[in-house]
Scaffold this motif. Sequence first.
Motif, PDB file in Angstrom:
ATOM      1  N   TYR A 164       6.241   6.294   8.186  1.00  0.00           N
ATOM      2  CA  TYR A 164       5.336   6.991   9.099  1.00  0.00           C
ATOM      3  C   TYR A 164       4.250   7.695   8.290  1.00  0.00           C
ATOM      4  O   TYR A 164       3.067   7.489   8.485  1.00  0.00           O
ATOM      5  CB  TYR A 164       6.126   8.098   9.822  1.00  0.00           C
ATOM      6  N   ASN A 165       4.689   8.574   7.419  1.00  0.00           N
ATOM      7  CA  ASN A 165       3.810   9.483   6.683  1.00  0.00           C
ATOM      8  C   ASN A 165       4.667  10.278   5.714  1.00  0.00           C
ATOM      9  O   ASN A 165       5.860  10.025   5.586  1.00  0.00           O
ATOM     10  CB  ASN A 165       3.092  10.435   7.665  1.00  0.00           C
TER      11      ASN A 165
ATOM     12  N   GLU B 168       0.813  -1.221   0.000  1.00  0.00           N
ATOM     13  CA  GLU B 168       0.000   0.000   0.000  1.00  0.00           C
ATOM     14  C   GLU B 168       0.847   1.273   0.000  1.00  0.00           C
ATOM     15  O   GLU B 168       0.323   2.377  -0.158  1.00  0.00           O
ATOM     16  CB  GLU B 168      -0.921   0.018   1.229  1.00  0.00           C
ATOM     17  N   ALA B 169       2.155   1.136   0.182  1.00  0.00           N
ATOM     18  CA  ALA B 169       3.026   2.306   0.257  1.00  0.00           C
ATOM     19  C   ALA B 169       3.069   3.040  -1.088  1.00  0.00           C
ATOM     20  O   ALA B 169       3.101   2.412  -2.156  1.00  0.00           O
ATOM     21  CB  ALA B 169       4.432   1.893   0.673  1.00  0.00           C
ATOM     22  N   LEU B 170       3.051   4.358  -1.032  1.00  0.00           N
ATOM     23  CA  LEU B 170       3.092   5.168  -2.253  1.00  0.00           C
ATOM     24  C   LEU B 170       4.449   5.045  -2.930  1.00  0.00           C
ATOM     25  O   LEU B 170       5.457   4.724  -2.276  1.00  0.00           O
ATOM     26  CB  LEU B 170       2.805   6.633  -1.912  1.00  0.00           C
TER      27      LEU B 170
ATOM     28  N   TYR C 169       0.442   6.151   2.196  1.00  0.00           N
ATOM     29  CA  TYR C 169      -0.153   4.913   1.701  1.00  0.00           C
ATOM     30  C   TYR C 169      -1.389   5.182   0.869  1.00  0.00           C
ATOM     31  O   TYR C 169      -2.041   6.227   1.006  1.00  0.00           O
ATOM     32  CB  TYR C 169      -0.533   4.008   2.887  1.00  0.00           C
ATOM     33  N   LYS C 170      -1.709   4.207   0.030  1.00  0.00           N
ATOM     34  CA  LYS C 170      -2.938   4.270  -0.757  1.00  0.00           C
ATOM     35  C   LYS C 170      -4.142   4.019   0.149  1.00  0.00           C
ATOM     36  O   LYS C 170      -3.993   3.572   1.274  1.00  0.00           O
ATOM     37  CB  LYS C 170      -2.897   3.216  -1.872  1.00  0.00           C
TER      38      LYS C 170
ATOM     39  N   LEU D 291       9.479   3.811  -0.128  1.00  0.00           N
ATOM     40  CA  LEU D 291      10.241   2.719   0.480  1.00  0.00           C
ATOM     41  C   LEU D 291      11.693   2.679   0.013  1.00  0.00           C
ATOM     42  O   LEU D 291      12.470   1.833   0.469  1.00  0.00           O
ATOM     43  CB  LEU D 291       9.582   1.375   0.179  1.00  0.00           C
ATOM     44  N   ASP D 292      12.067   3.589  -0.882  1.00  0.00           N
ATOM     45  CA  ASP D 292      13.403   3.546  -1.476  1.00  0.00           C
ATOM     46  C   ASP D 292      14.513   3.543  -0.428  1.00  0.00           C
ATOM     47  O   ASP D 292      15.500   2.811  -0.546  1.00  0.00           O
ATOM     48  CB  ASP D 292      13.610   4.739  -2.413  1.00  0.00           C
TER      49      ASP D 292
END
Length: 428
Positions: free
Chosen positions: A141-142, A121-123, A356-357, A127-128
């Motif tokens: 976190y955000n 779900e991470a945009l 997140y989505k 996560l890179d």
Amino acid sequence: MKFKKVLSLAAVGVMTASLLAGCGGSDEQKAAEKQVQLDVFQFKVEFKDQFNKLANEYMKENPNVKINVTTVGGGGDYGAALKSKFSSGNEPVIFNIGGPQDVKDWQSKLEDLSDVPLVKEALPKTLDGVTKDSKVYGLPYNQEGYGFIYNKEIFKKAGIDASQLTTYPKLLEAVKKLDAEKANLGLDAVFAFPAKETWITGLHLSNVFISPEFDGDVNKTFEAKKVDFKYGDQFKSIVDLQNQYSVQPTVSLDYSQQVEKLFSMGKVAMIQQGNWAYNSIEQIDEELAKNIGIIPIPVEGVVEGKLPVGVPMYWAINKNKDDATKEAAKDFLNWMYTSEKGKEYVMNEFKFIPAYKGYDESKIVDPLSKEIYKYSKEGKTINWVFMGYPSSWGQNVLGADIQKYLSNQMSWDDLIKNSQQAWEKDRQ
């Protein structure tokens, strides 16, 4: 025969009772074994009360889980506190890491989180900084953004259109105008520049000028053997501008004084801060909180009209804990961002810009986050690369040297040279 039969039935009854008692004990034992304690060691002071409330909500739904939250941040050095926490032997199960350098430093403690549903779900690109060898070691976190937060009412009284302050010359002109009229505007100064907080100067402010050097790539920054300070002159200009027109002395000015005692009380017109400051401002003056905005910090002639936006920290899980504890930790983090109750807190209580989505962006409630999300949607952003700095370099070297520079104990040229040498030494 009849006696034997009765005796047999009695024996069966005793055996059955024993088995039931044994099963009962086993169930109680299993219930005890299912009790899990999650010790959380986190850095974000701005939402600690709301986070504790959410933890209580989770415990209501999961009575077998006990969550203990410890928060170290703000004026405290979270990185040093985390090392001390692990050294004490009282290791948390959930803690925070910042990016590639932290992944390297804490590799022996990091659980692979690739199988956590939340990862999907991470945009994009969030996560890179915590992905290594195709494994994910942290959950965002955000999203956050920062720049110059300004008081719209003061700008209006001074006849300044914030939307036009996209270049350094225009910003300088506005600052001089505010300074000339500060008595009539009820200001102590134009800025409150908290140079005591090395995370504000050595991390956030420096990022604006170092990110373009590395093409906004945190991993490229992390792999770099040296830093050239290609835009060091522009960096110096913004440091000098804030310092010259700030409440003094800047080297002893901290976050609390900057946000709560000066900006929130209408004593300064602008502060270098991000959307995380909104809660503090709102708690002091709700009306002011509705009437604030944010503008970019310009890199003169290079990057103008863009806000630095990124992921401030990641949730990590201690891989050395037992499986039941790790699974409970993963479930809690997944629940926090995907359940309806969790989403409600993320948007309305934490006032996060989701990473997140599955979120309704129209429900972003505060004006700073709305502006940052708008810049992000339009692609008008500078990537965060300070998580790729050498460990502690931003705060303990660059931030500390900025304090020396502002105290006339070091020249800017020496600041650059010392910071470059420290970077190169770390990356040898």
